[in-house]
Design a protein around this motif. Structure first.
Motif, short mmCIF file in Angstrom:
data_model
loop_
_atom_site.label_atom_id
_atom_site.label_comp_id
_atom_site.label_asym_id
_atom_site.label_seq_id
_atom_site.Cartn_x
_atom_site.Cartn_y
_atom_site.Cartn_z
N UNK A 28 76.54 89.88 18.49
CA UNK A 28 76.35 89.73 17.04
C UNK A 28 77.34 90.59 16.27
N UNK A 29 77.58 91.79 16.76
CA UNK A 29 78.54 92.68 16.09
C UNK A 29 79.94 92.08 16.11
N UNK A 30 80.32 91.51 17.24
CA UNK A 30 81.65 90.91 17.36
C UNK A 30 81.76 89.70 16.44
N UNK A 31 80.75 88.88 16.43
CA UNK A 31 80.77 87.67 15.60
C UNK A 31 80.81 87.99 14.10
N UNK A 32 80.30 89.13 13.72
CA UNK A 32 80.26 89.47 12.30
C UNK A 32 81.55 90.12 11.81
N UNK A 33 82.47 90.38 12.74
CA UNK A 33 83.73 91.01 12.38
C UNK A 33 84.86 90.05 12.77
N UNK A 34 85.48 89.45 11.78
CA UNK A 34 86.49 88.41 12.01
C UNK A 34 87.64 88.92 12.88
N UNK A 35 88.11 90.11 12.63
CA UNK A 35 89.23 90.65 13.39
C UNK A 35 88.86 90.85 14.86
N UNK A 36 87.69 91.42 15.10
CA UNK A 36 87.25 91.62 16.48
C UNK A 36 87.01 90.29 17.18
N UNK A 37 86.42 89.34 16.47
CA UNK A 37 86.17 88.02 17.04
C UNK A 37 87.49 87.37 17.45
N UNK A 38 88.49 87.48 16.60
CA UNK A 38 89.80 86.88 16.87
C UNK A 38 90.48 87.57 18.07
N UNK A 39 90.37 88.89 18.13
CA UNK A 39 90.98 89.62 19.25
C UNK A 39 90.33 89.21 20.58
N UNK A 40 89.00 89.10 20.57
CA UNK A 40 88.30 88.68 21.78
C UNK A 40 88.65 87.25 22.15
N UNK A 41 88.76 86.41 21.16
CA UNK A 41 89.12 85.01 21.38
C UNK A 41 90.51 84.91 22.01
N UNK A 42 91.47 85.67 21.51
CA UNK A 42 92.83 85.66 22.07
C UNK A 42 92.82 86.14 23.53
N UNK A 43 92.03 87.16 23.80
CA UNK A 43 91.91 87.68 25.17
C UNK A 43 91.33 86.61 26.09
N UNK A 44 90.29 85.94 25.64
CA UNK A 44 89.65 84.88 26.45
C UNK A 44 90.62 83.72 26.71
N UNK A 45 91.42 83.38 25.71
CA UNK A 45 92.40 82.30 25.89
C UNK A 45 93.41 82.67 26.97
N UNK A 46 93.87 83.91 26.95
CA UNK A 46 94.82 84.35 27.97
C UNK A 46 94.16 84.38 29.34
N UNK A 47 92.92 84.84 29.41
CA UNK A 47 92.19 84.83 30.68
C UNK A 47 92.08 83.41 31.23
#
Length: 109
Positions: A28-47
């Motif tokens: 929930x914390x990650x989803x509520x922070x656009x920058x953190x959500x985007x960083x995690x999303x980029x990491x997952x895409x690379x994975x």
């Protein structure tokens, strides 16, 4: 014994796990922070990109590995993202164990 009742019982037990609650809160914390959500999303895409290469038999380059490590290191410096990754790991270990137990029924040896 009704297998569906047991499945719902397992669901409720999982929902009460401290690891599940920590994972859910961290998400929930990650989803509520656009920058953190985007960083995690980029990491997952690379994975996913690297896993796809591996599954299709393509070579995983040192550059791929280094890029993923750098992204992980950057995420780890962020307390919310680091907390999320730790909570995800803890919860996923439990889910892996549960899956192994359930999948024992499929072992027809």
């Amino acid at each position: 014994m009704n297998v569906y009742d047991k499945a719902y019982e397992l669901k409720r037990a999982i929902e009460e796990l401290p690891e599940y609650k920590a994972f859910k809160d961290a998400f929930k914390k990650i989803e509520s922070n656009e920058q953190n959500r985007k960083m995690l999303e980029d990491f997952r895409k690379k994975q996913l990109e690297i896993q796809t290469k591996e599954l299709t038999g393509k070579e995983i380059t040192k550059e791929d590995e280094e890029m993923l490590k750098k992204l992980y290191d950057i995420l780890s410096l962020n307390p919310e993202l680091n907390g999320y990754l730790a909570a995800e790991y803890s919860f996923s270990r439990i889910m892996d164990d549960i899956t192994k137990i359930i999948m024992d029924v499929v072992n027809l040896k």
